[in-house]
Design an enzyme around this catalytic site. Structure first.
Site, PDB file in Angstrom:
ATOM      1  N   ASP A   1      -8.673   0.201  -3.535  1.00 46.95           N
ATOM      2  CA  ASP A   1      -8.084   1.107  -4.523  1.00 46.95           C
ATOM      3  C   ASP A   1      -7.076   0.377  -5.417  1.00 46.95           C
ATOM      4  OD1 ASP A   1      -8.701   2.095  -1.896  1.00 46.95           O
ATOM      5  OD2 ASP A   1      -8.017   4.086  -2.495  1.00 46.95           O
TER       6      ASP A   1
ATOM      7  N   ASP B   1       0.617   2.741  -5.295  1.00 49.52           N
ATOM      8  CA  ASP B   1       0.076   3.779  -6.172  1.00 49.52           C
ATOM      9  C   ASP B   1       0.844   3.965  -7.471  1.00 49.52           C
ATOM     10  OD1 ASP B   1      -2.089   4.615  -4.492  1.00 49.52           O
ATOM     11  OD2 ASP B   1      -0.605   5.536  -3.177  1.00 49.52           O
TER      12      ASP B   1
END
Length: 399
Positions: free
Chosen positions: A173, A114
């Site tokens: 993602d 992330d």
């Protein structure tokens, strides 16, 4: 006969009105409202308190998280977009204050994929708008840190090092974090960063995009041989279902991969997953959290997926091979943005958020049908993208 004619006339007017409603978005007005709302929130929120994440039901203020939360970069990103929309120096100062605490992420061991979400949304927008050299250095360090999760045997970045449920896991993602690597390779970073991003996109395309054009949330790989073991879900309804936000990540991520590499297979994939998304949208134009939830139409919606998809479609519209297809994607994005800009999705005075009705992780009973910060971030991005495209079209028409 006269009554029939009158009924047809009224229906025609209604259809024309609905078409006009779907085609017109007053981006300047909505952005102005969003800017003012962001400024109001900043009156009661400081960096030492944390970063906006979600607003639980029956509450009006953001729940806050720390620097290491994967969503920490979206709130400073919203402020940077508000500054971009307004030119308000007070917002620039606030964006800088909320961006600064995230610097440590770039210089700490990578805990997950992330890093791009956390730093490209904050430092990335900050550098784009200010050319602050310190921001550039942080981004280059962040790219190097993210690349440490790359496994050359598999050819992809490990998404969740701490996740024991899956083998070497690569989630859809993660396509969104490749932009940081592509950017770094062009701005003083190692060329290997480009190779890592390109390889990751190829592995994701070949293994996570299914034959039906829906996308697996998670791909599990043998970390030694690189063999693809299984496609699964973590946040979707089922392994073979179509998780809305994952499909939106794919639309946006493969569009960026094509922009950076000019590999036709990425463009073809972006078109394929976009068409599947648009073909399966419910009649009201906003996706349910998962297209295959058996509880539809009583399943929750996901405004965040809609906002992400709108950004991706606007990006993709610049590269598709025909003007007709380009117009189709712009029209679809415009309709989505218009729907998000009014009830029941636009928050108005309801709470501190810009958008209502997003769904984070339904299988874990987490963040269901509430405002979530990344929905606001991509909503602001979509509005700014559409405004710039309309301004460019207007200028071309005058020239």
């Amino acid at each position: 006969m006269n009554r029939l004619f009158l009924l047809l006339f009224v229906l025609t007017l209604t259809n024309c009105s609905n078409q006009e409603k779907n085609s017109v978005v007053d981006t300047k007005k909505i952005l102005s409202q969003n800017v003012e709302k962001t400024k109001e929130t900043l009156k009661v929120l400081t960096p030492d308190q944390g970063f906006a994440r979600n607003i639980p039901k029956e509450q009006t203020n953001w729940e806050l998280v720390g620097v290491k939360d994967w969503c920490s970069g979206f709130w400073p990103g919203v402020i940077w977009y508000a500054y971009e929309a307004s030119g308000d120096e007070e917002l620039r100062e606030q964006a800088e204050k909320f961006t600064a605490p995230l610097k440590s992420i770039a210089y700490s061991p990578a805990e997950n994929h992330d890093i791009g979400f956390m730093l490209y949304t904050s430092y990335g927008n900050g550098y784009r708008l200010t050319n602050n050299e310190e921001y550039k250095n942080v981004l280059l360090a962040a790219a190097d840190t993210l690349a440490t999760l790359y496994n050359p045997n598999v050819g992809s970045i490990l998404s969740w090092p701490s996740q024991t449920q899956f083998r070497h896991n690569t989630i859809i993602d993660n396509m969104m974090n490749l932009e940081l690597l592509f950017w770094a390779a062009k701005n003083g970073g190692k060329q290997d960063l480009y190779n890592v991003a390109e390889s990751h996109a190829l592995v994701t395309m070949k293994n996570l995009v299914r034959k039906d054009s829906a996308i697996y949330h998670v791909g599990s790989f043998d970390e030694t041989t690189g063999d693809f073991l299984k496609g699964q879900t973590h946040q979707g309804y089922a392994d073979e279902s179509m998780w809305a936000r994952g499909q939106a990540w794919g639309i946006y991520g493969f569009s960026v991969a094509y922009r950076e590499t000019h590999r036709k297979e990425f463009l073809d994939t972006a078109i394929k997953v976009s068409e599947h998304y648009l073909n399966r949208l419910p009649q009201d134009g906003i996706p349910y959290w998962d297209f295959d939830d058996v509880n539809i139409p009583d399943a929750p919606k996901d405004a965040s997926a809609a906002a992400i998809a709108a950004c991706g479609l606007l990006e993709l519209s610049k590269y598709v091979p025909s003007e007709e297809l380009s117009k189709k994607y712009i029209t679809a994005a415009r309709k989505t943005i218009n729907l998000l800009s009014e009830a029941p999705y636009y928050s108005g005075e309801t709470n501190q958020a810009l958008l209502l009705h997003s769904t984070g992780h339904l299988p874990h009973d987490s963040e269901i049908d509430i405002p979530i910060i990344y929905a606001d971030y991509y909503f602001m991005e979509a509005l700014l993208r559409l405004q710039k495209m309309d301004e460019n079209s207007s200028q071309l028409a005058k020239s």
